[in-house]
Design a protein around this motif. Structure first.
Motif, PDB file in Angstrom:
ATOM      1  N   PRO A  47      51.465  41.299  36.782  1.00 48.62           N
ATOM      2  CA  PRO A  47      50.243  40.503  36.977  1.00 48.62           C
ATOM      3  C   PRO A  47      49.396  40.984  38.143  1.00 48.62           C
ATOM      4  O   PRO A  47      48.164  40.986  38.077  1.00 48.62           O
ATOM      5  CB  PRO A  47      50.786  39.091  37.201  1.00 48.62           C
ATOM      6  CG  PRO A  47      52.069  39.069  36.428  1.00 48.62           C
ATOM      7  CD  PRO A  47      52.662  40.441  36.655  1.00 48.62           C
ATOM      8  N   ASP A  48      50.061  41.425  39.211  1.00 47.40           N
ATOM      9  CA  ASP A  48      49.315  41.937  40.364  1.00 47.40           C
ATOM     10  C   ASP A  48      48.665  43.280  40.026  1.00 47.40           C
ATOM     11  O   ASP A  48      47.539  43.562  40.444  1.00 47.40           O
ATOM     12  CB  ASP A  48      50.255  42.097  41.560  1.00 47.40           C
ATOM     13  CG  ASP A  48      49.488  42.348  42.849  1.00 47.40           C
ATOM     14  OD1 ASP A  48      48.616  41.525  43.194  1.00 47.40           O
ATOM     15  OD2 ASP A  48      49.752  43.377  43.497  1.00 47.40           O
ATOM     16  N   VAL A  49      49.366  44.108  39.258  1.00 43.27           N
ATOM     17  CA  VAL A  49      48.785  45.375  38.791  1.00 43.27           C
ATOM     18  C   VAL A  49      47.532  45.098  37.968  1.00 43.27           C
ATOM     19  O   VAL A  49      46.497  45.759  38.131  1.00 43.27           O
ATOM     20  CB  VAL A  49      49.812  46.166  37.958  1.00 43.27           C
ATOM     21  CG1 VAL A  49      49.146  47.378  37.292  1.00 43.27           C
ATOM     22  CG2 VAL A  49      50.978  46.613  38.818  1.00 43.27           C
ATOM     23  N   ALA A  50      47.617  44.105  37.099  1.00 43.67           N
ATOM     24  CA  ALA A  50      46.474  43.765  36.246  1.00 43.67           C
ATOM     25  C   ALA A  50      45.278  43.307  37.075  1.00 43.67           C
ATOM     26  O   ALA A  50      44.130  43.673  36.793  1.00 43.67           O
ATOM     27  CB  ALA A  50      46.879  42.677  35.257  1.00 43.67           C
ATOM     28  N   ARG A  51      45.538  42.502  38.094  1.00 42.21           N
ATOM     29  CA  ARG A  51      44.437  41.999  38.933  1.00 42.21           C
ATOM     30  C   ARG A  51      43.714  43.121  39.669  1.00 42.21           C
ATOM     31  O   ARG A  51      42.499  43.049  39.896  1.00 42.21           O
ATOM     32  CB  ARG A  51      44.981  40.978  39.936  1.00 42.21           C
ATOM     33  CG  ARG A  51      45.257  39.604  39.340  1.00 42.21           C
ATOM     34  CD  ARG A  51      45.555  38.588  40.420  1.00 42.21           C
ATOM     35  NE  ARG A  51      46.861  38.776  41.004  1.00 42.21           N
ATOM     36  CZ  ARG A  51      47.973  38.199  40.571  1.00 42.21           C
ATOM     37  NH1 ARG A  51      47.934  37.388  39.514  1.00 42.21           N
ATOM     38  NH2 ARG A  51      49.123  38.411  41.149  1.00 42.21           N
ATOM     39  N   HIS A  52      44.437  44.160  40.043  1.00 43.23           N
ATOM     40  CA  HIS A  52      43.838  45.228  40.840  1.00 43.23           C
ATOM     41  C   HIS A  52      43.332  46.416  40.022  1.00 43.23           C
ATOM     42  O   HIS A  52      42.451  47.139  40.492  1.00 43.23           O
ATOM     43  CB  HIS A  52      44.850  45.733  41.876  1.00 43.23           C
ATOM     44  CG  HIS A  52      45.112  44.768  42.993  1.00 43.23           C
ATOM     45  ND1 HIS A  52      46.066  43.788  42.929  1.00 43.23           N
ATOM     46  CD2 HIS A  52      44.505  44.632  44.199  1.00 43.23           C
ATOM     47  CE1 HIS A  52      46.069  43.087  44.048  1.00 43.23           C
ATOM     48  NE2 HIS A  52      45.125  43.572  44.833  1.00 43.23           N
TER      49      HIS A  52
END
Length: 337
Positions: free
Chosen positions: A288-293
């Protein structure tokens, strides 16, 4: 007027290799059943020569010879597995049932992950991957485990189009001309099929007037490097924005520990939303953090799921339709915002 001989359906033979040899000897075409990523089967018609003309190139690229021992664990309903067995016979290699004895293996990305985790392949084995996109992270992990990873891009209708000797960077397969028209990948080669069976003319194959063919996959081809981005119909339209599934999957797979799949799911407010099915719970803490960035707002998944495994078709390829059905009755995971 004499009729053309009936095509040979290799799945009708107890020994598909013998069926291929018979078809080639008698000058008969092959009828290959394929379902792609759905459960809707169709029959692709091709000459035996459209396969045999690629044998020498595959042998050279993957270093397959009479001393090779080839493991092909996937179902014969898949044309990639049928081809692998026929090619092994033509190269004089032995097809083995024990993966620990294999010098070569033909696997899907999911099967590669399972084989790597269970360490059934010995160090130094060559793995030839097809059937779906292969994540950079999986190639790195397989290489670290001592495996040599090759991958190829193609289709039951087109046969080989691109080959990646590093598992990731596709160049044109020997003998293939590639061009991009309206973002679609078109190929011309001796390996193309002749069409579909008369009663199965529902596939995605299209022809140009100068002998190129496409199945609708989108991509880019620059300086000899082919990038495959997925099909036009393999997309999610969310809030009026079209998102290619392949673009989202390529970013997430580069950081994933386990296999994953991206699909579109209905949404009352946005029409559809991007959803991700994971198989490793640890990925829920990272991706999810990869997706946000790394993904645009439209590309970012709205729903995340963790499954024990991803559904596949009878040929071992991802089954997106069945996956949507599974996710419809599976609670979405909680993700920290």
């Amino acid at each position: 007027m004499s009729r053309s001989p009936e095509p040979v359906d290799l799945l009708d033979w107890d020994d598909p290799v013998r069926g291929f040899i018979t078809a080639e000897h008698e000058g008969r075409s092959l009828a290959l059943r394929t379902s792609g990523t759905t459960q809707q089967p169709r029959r692709v018609i091709r000459s035996a020569g459209s396969w045999s003309s690629s044998f020498a190139a595959v042998s050279a690229l993957a270093a397959v010879d009479q001393a090779s021992r080839v493991w092909v664990p996937g179902p014969m309903a898949s044309t990639m597995n049928l081809f692998a067995r026929v090619h092994a016979h033509a190269a004089g290699a032995e097809v083995v049932e024990d993966p620990s004895d294999a010098t070569h293996a033909h696997l899907t990305p999911l099967a590669l992950t399972r084989a790597r985790r269970s360490r059934v392949l010995r160090r130094g084995a060559t793995v030839i991957v097809a059937g779906d996109a292969l994540a950079a992270g999986e190639v790195e992990r397989a290489t670290a485990d001592g495996l040599r990873v090759h991958a190829y891009y193609g289709a039951a209708e087109l046969s080989f189009v691109g080959w990646a000797s590093d598992g990731l960077t596709y160049g044109a397969f020997p003998g293939v001309e590639i061009r991009i028209d309206n973002e679609e990948i078109w190929a011309r080669s001796p390996y193309l099929c002749t069409g579909y069976a008369v009663d199965d003319e529902t596939g995605s194959l299209r022809w140009s007037t100068d002998g190129f063919a496409t199945v609708g996959d989108r991509g880019e081809f620059h300086a000899g490097e082919l990038r495959v981005r997925g099909r036009v119909d393999d997309a999610v339209t969310t809030a009026g924005v079209t998102v290619l599934v392949a673009d989202v999957e390529s970013v997430l797979r580069s950081c994933a520990a386990g296999p994953l799949r991206v699909v579109g799911l209905p949404d009352a407010r946005l029409g559809s939303v991007v959803a991700v099915a994971l198989t490793d719970p640890a990925d829920l803490e990272v991706l999810p953090d990869v997706a946000r960035h790394r993904l645009s707002p439209a590309q970012r998944p709205h729903r995340w799921y963790v499954l024990n495994s991803l559904p596949t078709t009878a040929s071992g390829k991802p089954d997106s339709e069945l996956l949507r059905e599974v996710l419809a009755v599976t609670p979405a995971a909680r993700v920290a915002r």
